[in-house]
Scaffold this motif. Sequence first.
Motif: not given
Length: 89
Positions: A5-14
């Motif tokens: 979920s952290e990787v997904k959040k980083d992708l969506f944030k970027k």
Amino acid sequence: MYLTSEVKKDLFKKFGKSESDTGSSESQIALFTHRINYLTEHLKQHKHDNATRLGLLKLVGKRRRLLNYLLKNDISRYRAIIAELNIRK
């Protein structure tokens, strides 16, 4: 697991407008690209995994359709996402 979920959040944030922006075309393309890269590496080791190969081809098609949508509606966003993710047509 390859996609936390952290990787997904980083992708969506970027690539999206915020961490919770999962619906924009850019964030979906970024997520598909991450999954495509992972599956490509998997298939380099497991050459006879045809079920994964089919899933990979479906993901590539989905990403292509989203990129075509962006190309028709907003070419500047299309060029930005292509340059940032190093995708070629």
